[in-house]
Design a protein around this motif. Structure first.
Motif, PDB file in Angstrom:
ATOM      1  N   ILE A   6      69.395   6.810  45.503  1.00 27.46           N
ATOM      2  CA  ILE A   6      70.523   6.820  46.427  1.00 27.46           C
ATOM      3  C   ILE A   6      71.291   8.116  46.226  1.00 27.46           C
ATOM      4  CG2 ILE A   6      72.637   5.661  47.139  1.00 27.46           C
ATOM      5  CD1 ILE A   6      71.381   3.051  46.077  1.00 27.46           C
ATOM      6  N   TRP A   7      71.453   8.869  47.299  1.00 28.24           N
ATOM      7  CA  TRP A   7      72.080  10.178  47.271  1.00 28.24           C
ATOM      8  C   TRP A   7      73.322  10.180  48.156  1.00 28.24           C
ATOM      9  CZ3 TRP A   7      69.268  14.413  45.049  1.00 28.24           C
ATOM     10  CH2 TRP A   7      67.960  14.118  44.680  1.00 28.24           C
ATOM     11  N   SER A   8      74.320  10.955  47.790  1.00 25.72           N
ATOM     12  CA  SER A   8      75.405  11.236  48.726  1.00 25.72           C
ATOM     13  C   SER A   8      74.891  12.326  49.658  1.00 25.72           C
ATOM     14  CB  SER A   8      76.653  11.720  47.987  1.00 25.72           C
ATOM     15  OG  SER A   8      76.445  13.023  47.459  1.00 25.72           O
ATOM     16  N   ALA A   9      75.546  12.480  50.794  1.00 27.02           N
ATOM     17  CA  ALA A   9      75.127  13.518  51.738  1.00 27.02           C
ATOM     18  C   ALA A   9      75.216  14.900  51.099  1.00 27.02           C
ATOM     19  CB  ALA A   9      75.978  13.454  53.004  1.00 27.02           C
ATOM     20  N   GLU A  10      76.255  15.112  50.294  1.00 25.99           N
ATOM     21  CA  GLU A  10      76.437  16.413  49.646  1.00 25.99           C
ATOM     22  C   GLU A  10      75.314  16.676  48.635  1.00 25.99           C
ATOM     23  OE1 GLU A  10      78.921  14.033  49.710  1.00 25.99           O
ATOM     24  OE2 GLU A  10      79.959  14.921  51.412  1.00 25.99           O
ATOM     25  N   GLU A  11      74.952  15.666  47.851  1.00 28.38           N
ATOM     26  CA  GLU A  11      73.864  15.824  46.880  1.00 28.38           C
ATOM     27  C   GLU A  11      72.550  16.123  47.592  1.00 28.38           C
ATOM     28  OE1 GLU A  11      74.923  12.779  43.252  1.00 28.38           O
ATOM     29  OE2 GLU A  11      74.158  11.935  45.127  1.00 28.38           O
ATOM     30  N   ALA A  12      72.268  15.368  48.637  1.00 25.20           N
ATOM     31  CA  ALA A  12      71.016  15.551  49.370  1.00 25.20           C
ATOM     32  C   ALA A  12      70.942  16.935  50.005  1.00 25.20           C
ATOM     33  CB  ALA A  12      70.869  14.468  50.433  1.00 25.20           C
ATOM     34  N   GLN A  13      72.043  17.389  50.552  1.00 26.03           N
ATOM     35  CA  GLN A  13      72.064  18.709  51.175  1.00 26.03           C
ATOM     36  C   GLN A  13      71.875  19.802  50.134  1.00 26.03           C
ATOM     37  OE1 GLN A  13      75.709  19.641  53.210  1.00 26.03           O
ATOM     38  NE2 GLN A  13      74.726  21.192  54.463  1.00 26.03           N
ATOM     39  N   GLY A  14      72.487  19.627  48.975  1.00 26.21           N
ATOM     40  CA  GLY A  14      72.401  20.640  47.934  1.00 26.21           C
ATOM     41  C   GLY A  14      71.068  20.680  47.213  1.00 26.21           C
ATOM     42  N   ASP A  15      70.299  19.596  47.276  1.00 26.99           N
ATOM     43  CA  ASP A  15      69.038  19.527  46.534  1.00 26.99           C
ATOM     44  C   ASP A  15      67.953  18.883  47.404  1.00 26.99           C
ATOM     45  OD1 ASP A  15      67.305  19.835  44.439  1.00 26.99           O
ATOM     46  OD2 ASP A  15      68.349  18.487  43.071  1.00 26.99           O
ATOM     47  N   PHE A  16      67.823  19.379  48.633  1.00 21.51           N
ATOM     48  CA  PHE A  16      66.923  18.759  49.591  1.00 21.51           C
ATOM     49  C   PHE A  16      65.466  18.776  49.135  1.00 21.51           C
ATOM     50  CE2 PHE A  16      64.779  18.374  53.793  1.00 21.51           C
ATOM     51  CZ  PHE A  16      65.282  17.132  54.118  1.00 21.51           C
ATOM     52  N   ASP A  17      65.038  19.839  48.464  1.00 18.53           N
ATOM     53  CA  ASP A  17      63.664  19.890  47.958  1.00 18.53           C
ATOM     54  C   ASP A  17      63.391  18.723  47.022  1.00 18.53           C
ATOM     55  OD1 ASP A  17      63.056  22.175  49.379  1.00 18.53           O
ATOM     56  OD2 ASP A  17      63.454  23.525  47.706  1.00 18.53           O
ATOM     57  N   ARG A  18      64.366  18.400  46.188  1.00 19.03           N
ATOM     58  CA  ARG A  18      64.201  17.283  45.249  1.00 19.03           C
ATOM     59  C   ARG A  18      64.195  15.942  45.985  1.00 19.03           C
ATOM     60  NH1 ARG A  18      68.169  15.410  40.695  1.00 19.03           N
ATOM     61  NH2 ARG A  18      66.867  13.860  39.700  1.00 19.03           N
ATOM     62  N   LEU A  20      63.020  15.438  48.972  1.00 19.22           N
ATOM     63  CA  LEU A  20      61.679  15.333  49.548  1.00 19.22           C
ATOM     64  C   LEU A  20      60.638  14.969  48.490  1.00 19.22           C
ATOM     65  CD1 LEU A  20      61.620  18.370  51.992  1.00 19.22           C
ATOM     66  CD2 LEU A  20      61.980  15.964  52.540  1.00 19.22           C
ATOM     67  N   GLU A  21      60.710  15.621  47.338  1.00 14.93           N
ATOM     68  CA  GLU A  21      59.755  15.337  46.263  1.00 14.93           C
ATOM     69  C   GLU A  21      59.886  13.894  45.781  1.00 14.93           C
ATOM     70  OE1 GLU A  21      56.810  15.228  43.685  1.00 14.93           O
ATOM     71  OE2 GLU A  21      57.136  16.824  45.155  1.00 14.93           O
ATOM     72  N   GLN A  22      61.108  13.418  45.643  1.00 20.10           N
ATOM     73  CA  GLN A  22      61.333  12.030  45.215  1.00 20.10           C
ATOM     74  C   GLN A  22      60.787  11.049  46.259  1.00 20.10           C
ATOM     75  OE1 GLN A  22      62.761  10.714  42.320  1.00 20.10           O
ATOM     76  NE2 GLN A  22      62.664  12.780  41.524  1.00 20.10           N
ATOM     77  N   ALA A  23      60.944  11.366  47.530  1.00 16.82           N
ATOM     78  CA  ALA A  23      60.409  10.502  48.587  1.00 16.82           C
ATOM     79  C   ALA A  23      58.892  10.440  48.511  1.00 16.82           C
ATOM     80  CB  ALA A  23      60.853  11.000  49.965  1.00 16.82           C
ATOM     81  N   ARG A  24      58.264  11.585  48.189  1.00 12.90           N
ATOM     82  CA  ARG A  24      56.795  11.614  48.054  1.00 12.90           C
ATOM     83  C   ARG A  24      56.321  10.878  46.813  1.00 12.90           C
ATOM     84  NH1 ARG A  24      57.217  16.846  50.335  1.00 12.90           N
ATOM     85  NH2 ARG A  24      57.694  17.769  48.339  1.00 12.90           N
ATOM     86  N   SER A  25      56.994  11.081  45.692  1.00  9.69           N
ATOM     87  CA  SER A  25      56.476  10.571  44.422  1.00  9.69           C
ATOM     88  C   SER A  25      57.031   9.217  44.005  1.00  9.69           C
ATOM     89  CB  SER A  25      56.724  11.592  43.307  1.00  9.69           C
ATOM     90  OG  SER A  25      58.116  11.790  43.118  1.00  9.69           O
ATOM     91  N   VAL A  26      58.265   8.904  44.384  1.00  6.25           N
ATOM     92  CA  VAL A  26      58.905   7.662  43.927  1.00  6.25           C
ATOM     93  C   VAL A  26      58.972   6.618  45.030  1.00  6.25           C
ATOM     94  CG1 VAL A  26      61.043   6.680  43.006  1.00  6.25           C
ATOM     95  CG2 VAL A  26      60.273   8.923  42.226  1.00  6.25           C
ATOM     96  N   GLY A  27      59.323   7.068  46.237  1.00  5.91           N
ATOM     97  CA  GLY A  27      59.470   6.134  47.349  1.00  5.91           C
ATOM     98  C   GLY A  27      60.671   6.514  48.188  1.00  5.91           C
ATOM     99  N   PRO A  28      61.019   5.660  49.137  1.00  8.08           N
ATOM    100  CA  PRO A  28      62.124   5.964  50.055  1.00  8.08           C
ATOM    101  C   PRO A  28      63.412   6.347  49.330  1.00  8.08           C
ATOM    102  CG  PRO A  28      60.967   4.014  50.775  1.00  8.08           C
ATOM    103  CD  PRO A  28      60.421   4.360  49.425  1.00  8.08           C
ATOM    104  N   GLN A  29      64.095   7.335  49.887  1.00  8.82           N
ATOM    105  CA  GLN A  29      65.362   7.815  49.345  1.00  8.82           C
ATOM    106  C   GLN A  29      66.465   7.504  50.341  1.00  8.82           C
ATOM    107  OE1 GLN A  29      65.394   9.561  46.094  1.00  8.82           O
ATOM    108  NE2 GLN A  29      63.526   8.363  46.263  1.00  8.82           N
ATOM    109  N   GLU A  30      67.559   6.949  49.845  1.00  5.25           N
ATOM    110  CA  GLU A  30      68.695   6.586  50.688  1.00  5.25           C
ATOM    111  C   GLU A  30      69.757   7.673  50.600  1.00  5.25           C
ATOM    112  OE1 GLU A  30      71.884   3.192  50.072  1.00  5.25           O
ATOM    113  OE2 GLU A  30      69.916   2.379  50.610  1.00  5.25           O
TER     114      GLU A  30
END
Length: 62
Positions: A6-18, A20-30
């Motif tokens: 679970i990410w805040s919008a600010e965290e997701a924007q600041g670390d978008f590559d991560r 995407l990688e988490q969505a590929r390797s771990v599963g859906p990201q909120e």
């Protein structure tokens, strides 16, 4: 981000590559945003052959 993906919008924007990688390797990201909750998940592209099938179909002919 917490351990549940679970990410805040600010965290997701600041670390978008991560994200995407988490969505590929771990599963859906909120991603929580003031306008709503967004879920990012990977959808496999079924129009492309996987590597093993590609090589089997296109490898050297004996």
């Amino acid at each position: 981000m917490d351990s549940k993906g679970i990410w805040s919008a600010e965290e997701a924007q600041g670390d978008f590559d991560r994200v995407l990688e988490q969505a590929r390797s771990v599963g859906p990201q909120e991603i929580n945003d003031p306008t709503g909750i967004y879920v990012l998940k990977v959808k496999l592209d079924r129009t492309k052959l996987d590597a093993a099938r590609f090589l089997a179909n296109n490898g050297p002919k004996s």
